[in-house]
Design a protein around this motif. Structure first.
Motif, PDB file in Angstrom:
ATOM      1  N   UNK A 199       0.977  -1.428  -0.294  1.00 25.07           N
ATOM      2  CA  UNK A 199       0.018   0.091   0.496  1.00 25.07           C
ATOM      3  C   UNK A 199       0.840   1.576  -0.003  1.00 25.07           C
ATOM      4  N   UNK A 200       1.951   0.719   0.189  1.00 24.89           N
ATOM      5  CA  UNK A 200       2.796   2.466   0.431  1.00 24.89           C
ATOM      6  C   UNK A 200       3.351   2.428  -0.974  1.00 24.89           C
ATOM      7  N   UNK A 201       3.713   1.317  -1.471  1.00 31.89           N
ATOM      8  CA  UNK A 201       4.314   1.193  -2.985  1.00 31.89           C
ATOM      9  C   UNK A 201       3.051   2.460  -3.420  1.00 31.89           C
ATOM     10  N   UNK A 202       1.920   1.653  -3.657  1.00 30.82           N
ATOM     11  CA  UNK A 202       0.949   2.190  -4.509  1.00 30.82           C
ATOM     12  C   UNK A 202       0.945   3.806  -3.746  1.00 30.82           C
ATOM     13  N   UNK A 203       0.790   4.165  -3.043  1.00 28.74           N
ATOM     14  CA  UNK A 203       0.847   5.690  -3.063  1.00 28.74           C
ATOM     15  C   UNK A 203       2.068   6.275  -3.027  1.00 28.74           C
ATOM     16  N   UNK A 250       4.984   1.019  -9.762  1.00 28.45           N
ATOM     17  CA  UNK A 250       4.456   0.205 -11.375  1.00 28.45           C
ATOM     18  C   UNK A 250       3.645  -1.369 -10.525  1.00 28.45           C
ATOM     19  N   UNK A 251       2.951  -1.553 -11.043  1.00 21.22           N
ATOM     20  CA  UNK A 251       2.461  -3.201 -11.431  1.00 21.22           C
ATOM     21  C   UNK A 251       3.471  -4.063 -12.135  1.00 21.22           C
ATOM     22  N   UNK A 252       3.883  -4.920 -12.458  1.00 20.41           N
ATOM     23  CA  UNK A 252       5.031  -5.861 -12.662  1.00 20.41           C
ATOM     24  C   UNK A 252       4.726  -7.008 -12.770  1.00 20.41           C
ATOM     25  N   UNK A 253       4.499  -7.942 -13.574  1.00 16.29           N
ATOM     26  CA  UNK A 253       4.336  -9.645 -13.600  1.00 16.29           C
ATOM     27  C   UNK A 253       2.756 -10.029 -13.184  1.00 16.29           C
ATOM     28  N   UNK A 254       2.179 -11.254 -13.875  1.00 22.55           N
ATOM     29  CA  UNK A 254       1.624 -11.153 -13.876  1.00 22.55           C
ATOM     30  C   UNK A 254       0.432 -11.524 -12.233  1.00 22.55           C
ATOM     31  N   UNK A 255       1.198 -11.252 -11.154  1.00 21.07           N
ATOM     32  CA  UNK A 255       0.737 -11.602  -9.681  1.00 21.07           C
ATOM     33  C   UNK A 255       0.122 -10.150  -8.938  1.00 21.07           C
ATOM     34  N   UNK A 256       0.597  -9.189 -10.000  1.00 22.04           N
ATOM     35  CA  UNK A 256      -0.100  -7.958  -9.515  1.00 22.04           C
ATOM     36  C   UNK A 256       0.707  -7.288  -8.517  1.00 22.04           C
ATOM     37  N   UNK A 257       2.008  -7.346  -8.703  1.00 20.36           N
ATOM     38  CA  UNK A 257       3.122  -6.616  -7.632  1.00 20.36           C
ATOM     39  C   UNK A 257       3.733  -5.620  -7.780  1.00 20.36           C
ATOM     40  N   UNK A 258       4.077  -5.134  -7.135  1.00 24.43           N
ATOM     41  CA  UNK A 258       4.554  -3.331  -7.170  1.00 24.43           C
ATOM     42  C   UNK A 258       5.768  -3.728  -6.854  1.00 24.43           C
TER      43      UNK A 258
END
Length: 340
Positions: free
Chosen positions: A36-40, A44-52
């Motif tokens: 959530x901190x990386x989202x703020x 960016x999301x990278x890869x198929x798992x939706x991880x930033x």
């Protein structure tokens, strides 16, 4: 290309606000940052798992060393740089002692701080030169019309006075010491016993007395003040006395003796903000950042936290900064105004 520049700058500023003192500490903060901190922050999301994924310490270091200081300052510019808040500015330099190498001297930075104790501009002084031309450069891009600019005795130069009054439509408050022996002697020989304007002020540990006269042989100088400072060492009880001369261009009906005394006190106060706060809170003097723009960019990141804290009316910087690590991935982001 993997990480937005704004996200990297935000992350570095937040890590420093949480107490990070080095690139390694910034990288460690990023490794521990939740999604959530990386989202703020804007990663960016990278890869198929939706991880930033977070950037590494090496990426942060490369950005800090290569990013132009003006670009970083623009991304982190505090609210106090708005024109209507520039009433009084003070310029002072300091050395990043830890950046010294066997072949290069320590990086020296010239900072401009406003009446709210916020650093609004900073410039690295090139090797083999000094602060005098750099002051004109760092102020050149700022709108300081009508502001009162104070500087140390090194900047008591005719070209600096001309630049401030003619080019920037500002006022100067310059100290006269023995590095200008002829000007110092003229100030000392003035008929101080005939001066009628005076102001006496006392604060704990020292006092000031200001006498003003006009007509000094210096460009645009309309007043010269003699400031007598008394200090008492509370440990030994020893008392010392120092006499300092100050020249300024506003006439007496625009700048009264108490105004000059207040401006001088503000200048000496802001010098402590430039030196004391980064050294105390982030141990800046021992920072080993040496390469590229690293010294000045890390100094800008360290200045960002006190700048933002002062907009919240915080008075004790040490206490306010100590509060950030208790919520390391929310409080720094809130402080920088990063939206949720």
């Amino acid at each position: 290309r993997r990480y937005p520049l704004v996200a990297l700058v935000r992350a570095a500023a937040c890590a420093v606000a949480a107490g990070a003192r080095s690139y390694a500490a910034v990288g460690h903060w990023l490794r521990r940052a939740p999604q959530d901190a990386l989202t703020r922050l804007g990663f960016l999301i990278r890869g198929p798992l939706g991880v930033r994924p977070a950037a590494s310490m090496s990426t942060v270091r490369r950005v800090a060393e290569r990013l132009h200081p003006d670009g970083l300052a623009a991304l982190l510019r505090p609210a106090s740089t708005e024109r209507d808040r520039r009433v009084r500015l003070a310029a002072d330099g300091k050395s990043a002692r830890g950046s010294r190498t066997r072949t290069r001297t320590a990086a020296r930075l010239l900072a401009v701080i406003d009446q709210d104790d916020q650093v609004i501009a900073q410039l690295r002084i090139p090797d083999k030169t000094n602060e005098v031309p750099c002051l004109r450069e760092v102020l050149g891009l700022l709108d300081i019309e009508g502001a009162w600019v104070s500087a140390d005795a090194l900047h008591t130069q005719r070209e600096t006075a001309r630049f401030l009054v003619e080019d920037k439509k500002a006022h100067y408050l310059l100290t006269v010491k023995l590095n200008q022996p002829a000007l110092y002697a003229r100030c000392r020989r003035l008929p101080w016993e005939k001066a009628t304007a005076k102001y006496c002020g006392r604060t704990e540990g020292h006092g000031r007395k200001v006498l003003t006269v006009s007509h000094l042989d210096f460009l645009y100088a309309r007043q010269v003040a003699r400031v007598i400072r008394h200090r008492t060492d509370k440990t030994t009880g020893k008392r010392t006395r120092e006499t300092v001369y100050v020249i300024t261009d506003p006439p007496s009906h625009q700048a009264k003796p108490q105004d000059i005394s207040l401006a001088l006190r503000g200048h000496w106060h802001t010098k402590n903000k430039i030196h004391y706060v980064p050294d105390t809170l982030w141990d800046e003097d021992r920072s080993r950042n040496r390469t590229g723009h690293g010294p000045e960019n890390m100094a800008t990141l360290r200045n960002t936290t006190p700048n933002r804290l002062r907009t919240t009316d915080a008075t004790n910087m040490a206490e306010a900064v100590r509060d950030r690590p208790y919520e390391p991935f929310t409080a720094p982001l809130d402080l920088l105004g990063i939206p949720r």
